[in-house]
Motif scaffolding. Structure first.
Motif, PDB file in Angstrom:
ATOM      1  N   VAL A  35      18.613  57.889  56.120  1.00 54.66           N
ATOM      2  CA  VAL A  35      17.567  56.899  55.816  1.00 54.66           C
ATOM      3  C   VAL A  35      16.446  57.023  56.846  1.00 54.66           C
ATOM      4  N   LYS A  36      16.822  57.158  58.126  1.00 54.34           N
ATOM      5  CA  LYS A  36      15.814  57.203  59.193  1.00 54.34           C
ATOM      6  C   LYS A  36      14.992  58.487  59.153  1.00 54.34           C
ATOM      7  N   SER A  37      15.662  59.627  58.967  1.00 50.31           N
ATOM      8  CA  SER A  37      14.952  60.900  59.120  1.00 50.31           C
ATOM      9  C   SER A  37      14.245  61.319  57.836  1.00 50.31           C
ATOM     10  N   THR A  38      14.758  60.907  56.676  1.00 53.03           N
ATOM     11  CA  THR A  38      14.211  61.411  55.419  1.00 53.03           C
ATOM     12  C   THR A  38      13.648  60.297  54.538  1.00 53.03           C
ATOM     13  N   MET A  39      14.509  59.350  54.150  1.00 48.62           N
ATOM     14  CA  MET A  39      14.090  58.399  53.118  1.00 48.62           C
ATOM     15  C   MET A  39      12.954  57.485  53.577  1.00 48.62           C
ATOM     16  N   ALA A  40      13.128  56.847  54.723  1.00 45.41           N
ATOM     17  CA  ALA A  40      12.110  55.884  55.156  1.00 45.41           C
ATOM     18  C   ALA A  40      10.755  56.564  55.377  1.00 45.41           C
ATOM     19  N   PRO A  41      10.710  57.697  56.113  1.00 49.17           N
ATOM     20  CA  PRO A  41       9.398  58.337  56.291  1.00 49.17           C
ATOM     21  C   PRO A  41       8.785  58.795  54.961  1.00 49.17           C
ATOM     22  N   GLU A  42       9.630  59.302  54.023  1.00 51.13           N
ATOM     23  CA  GLU A  42       9.077  59.789  52.753  1.00 51.13           C
ATOM     24  C   GLU A  42       8.580  58.629  51.892  1.00 51.13           C
ATOM     25  N   VAL A  43       9.379  57.566  51.789  1.00 55.71           N
ATOM     26  CA  VAL A  43       8.976  56.434  50.943  1.00 55.71           C
ATOM     27  C   VAL A  43       7.744  55.744  51.532  1.00 55.71           C
ATOM     28  N   LEU A  44       7.811  55.422  52.819  1.00 58.37           N
ATOM     29  CA  LEU A  44       6.689  54.690  53.420  1.00 58.37           C
ATOM     30  C   LEU A  44       5.452  55.574  53.509  1.00 58.37           C
ATOM     31  N   GLY A  45       5.646  56.866  53.840  1.00 58.06           N
ATOM     32  CA  GLY A  45       4.511  57.785  53.906  1.00 58.06           C
ATOM     33  C   GLY A  45       3.824  57.891  52.554  1.00 58.06           C
ATOM     34  N   ALA A  46       4.628  58.046  51.480  1.00 53.44           N
ATOM     35  CA  ALA A  46       4.058  58.165  50.134  1.00 53.44           C
ATOM     36  C   ALA A  46       3.380  56.856  49.735  1.00 53.44           C
ATOM     37  N   TYR A  47       4.024  55.735  50.070  1.00 52.50           N
ATOM     38  CA  TYR A  47       3.435  54.426  49.747  1.00 52.50           C
ATOM     39  C   TYR A  47       2.085  54.261  50.446  1.00 52.50           C
ATOM     40  N   GLY A  98      -0.384  56.414  48.837  1.00 58.05           N
ATOM     41  CA  GLY A  98      -0.615  56.142  47.431  1.00 58.05           C
ATOM     42  C   GLY A  98      -0.083  57.239  46.522  1.00 58.05           C
ATOM     43  N   GLU A  99       0.954  57.953  46.954  1.00 58.25           N
ATOM     44  CA  GLU A  99       1.549  59.037  46.152  1.00 58.25           C
ATOM     45  C   GLU A  99       2.761  58.484  45.400  1.00 58.25           C
ATOM     46  N   VAL A 100       2.679  58.524  44.075  1.00 60.62           N
ATOM     47  CA  VAL A 100       3.708  57.857  43.271  1.00 60.62           C
ATOM     48  C   VAL A 100       5.011  58.661  43.180  1.00 60.62           C
ATOM     49  N   ASP A 101       4.918  60.000  43.103  1.00 69.11           N
ATOM     50  CA  ASP A 101       6.119  60.794  42.810  1.00 69.11           C
ATOM     51  C   ASP A 101       7.238  60.647  43.850  1.00 69.11           C
ATOM     52  N   PRO A 102       6.932  60.756  45.152  1.00 66.48           N
ATOM     53  CA  PRO A 102       8.021  60.577  46.125  1.00 66.48           C
ATOM     54  C   PRO A 102       8.614  59.166  46.060  1.00 66.48           C
ATOM     55  N   VAL A 103       7.766  58.183  45.759  1.00 65.74           N
ATOM     56  CA  VAL A 103       8.272  56.810  45.641  1.00 65.74           C
ATOM     57  C   VAL A 103       9.241  56.723  44.457  1.00 65.74           C
ATOM     58  N   LYS A 104       8.875  57.368  43.339  1.00 59.81           N
ATOM     59  CA  LYS A 104       9.752  57.365  42.154  1.00 59.81           C
ATOM     60  C   LYS A 104      11.059  58.098  42.419  1.00 59.81           C
ATOM     61  N   LEU A 105      11.013  59.140  43.266  1.00 63.20           N
ATOM     62  CA  LEU A 105      12.226  59.903  43.572  1.00 63.20           C
ATOM     63  C   LEU A 105      13.225  59.034  44.335  1.00 63.20           C
ATOM     64  N   HIS A 106      12.717  58.233  45.258  1.00 64.04           N
ATOM     65  CA  HIS A 106      13.602  57.516  46.183  1.00 64.04           C
ATOM     66  C   HIS A 106      13.794  56.043  45.839  1.00 64.04           C
ATOM     67  N   CYS A 107      13.065  55.514  44.852  1.00 62.16           N
ATOM     68  CA  CYS A 107      13.140  54.080  44.558  1.00 62.16           C
ATOM     69  C   CYS A 107      13.363  53.850  43.074  1.00 62.16           C
ATOM     70  N   ARG A 108      13.931  52.696  42.748  1.00 66.55           N
ATOM     71  CA  ARG A 108      14.016  52.284  41.350  1.00 66.55           C
ATOM     72  C   ARG A 108      14.055  50.757  41.292  1.00 66.55           C
ATOM     73  N   GLU A 109      14.014  50.233  40.077  1.00 62.35           N
ATOM     74  CA  GLU A 109      14.137  48.798  39.835  1.00 62.35           C
ATOM     75  C   GLU A 109      13.092  48.019  40.625  1.00 62.35           C
ATOM     76  N   GLN A 110      13.515  46.932  41.262  1.00 64.50           N
ATOM     77  CA  GLN A 110      12.558  46.040  41.918  1.00 64.50           C
ATOM     78  C   GLN A 110      11.730  46.775  42.972  1.00 64.50           C
ATOM     79  N   ALA A 111      12.366  47.651  43.737  1.00 68.09           N
ATOM     80  CA  ALA A 111      11.644  48.337  44.822  1.00 68.09           C
ATOM     81  C   ALA A 111      10.525  49.208  44.259  1.00 68.09           C
ATOM     82  N   LEU A 112      10.831  49.950  43.191  1.00 68.95           N
ATOM     83  CA  LEU A 112       9.831  50.826  42.585  1.00 68.95           C
ATOM     84  C   LEU A 112       8.689  49.991  41.989  1.00 68.95           C
ATOM     85  N   ALA A 113       9.037  48.930  41.257  1.00 67.93           N
ATOM     86  CA  ALA A 113       8.017  48.087  40.619  1.00 67.93           C
ATOM     87  C   ALA A 113       7.093  47.476  41.682  1.00 67.93           C
TER      88      ALA A 113
END
Length: 163
Positions: A26-38, A41-56
């Motif tokens: 989570v620390k080395s990959t997911m958090a930097p990728e999700v927050l960096g993409a967010y 404003g890049e949707v694809d990495p967010v869609k890869l790592h998030c779903r449901e309420q978090a993605l919406a």
């Protein structure tokens, strides 16, 4: 000690905490990728790592930013340790809940003029996140380790200016 252990373990467990590898991921990959993409404003990495309420939630924030023609500063200045807050059962699935802190620049610019409309170049905020994660619904043996978990819920538990 007259009876030393006749079978010392030649391979001590590198992860004494069974959750350590997951938290490190989570620390080395997911958090930097999700927050960096967010932040970018890049949707694809967010869609890869998030779903449901978090993605919406993240998509709605990114859409609003696009409609207002705003850009956020994409830099993550600091990524703190990820801690396991507990494991909840959501929809019948074990759902680890983790928390971590980042330092982010609170500096929002107009895409058209690059003028700062909120925050400042040196307005560093410490942001406390709470994430709930579940394994992918379409998980197979072939799913890469890095894509097995998705954020299903997220919240900002607090934000403070740092000096």
């Amino acid at each position: 000690n007259p009876h030393p252990n006749p079978h010392p373990n030649p391979h001590p467990n590198p992860h004494p905490n069974p959750h350590q590898a997951f938290l490190e991921h989570v620390k080395s990959t997911m958090a930097p990728e999700v927050l960096g993409a967010y932040l970018k404003g890049e949707v694809d990495p967010v869609k890869l790592h998030c779903r449901e309420q978090a993605l919406a939630q993240l998509q709605a924030l990114m859409n609003e930013r696009n409609e207002r023609n705003l850009l956020m500063d994409p830099r993550l200045l600091h990524m703190g340790e990820v801690e396991l807050e507990g494991i909840r059962i959501i929809g019948g699935n074990p759902t680890p809940v983790v928390s971590f802190e980042t330092h982010q620049l609170h500096c929002i610019r107009s895409r058209a003029t690059a003028a700062i409309v909120e925050g400042d170049e040196d307005d560093i905020r410490s942001v406390h996140y709470l994430w709930a994660l579940q394994q992918r619904e379409d998980l197979t043996e072939e799913t890469p380790e890095a894509e097995r978990w998705q954020v299903t819920e997220l919240a900002v538990r607090g934000m403070m200016s740092t000096y």
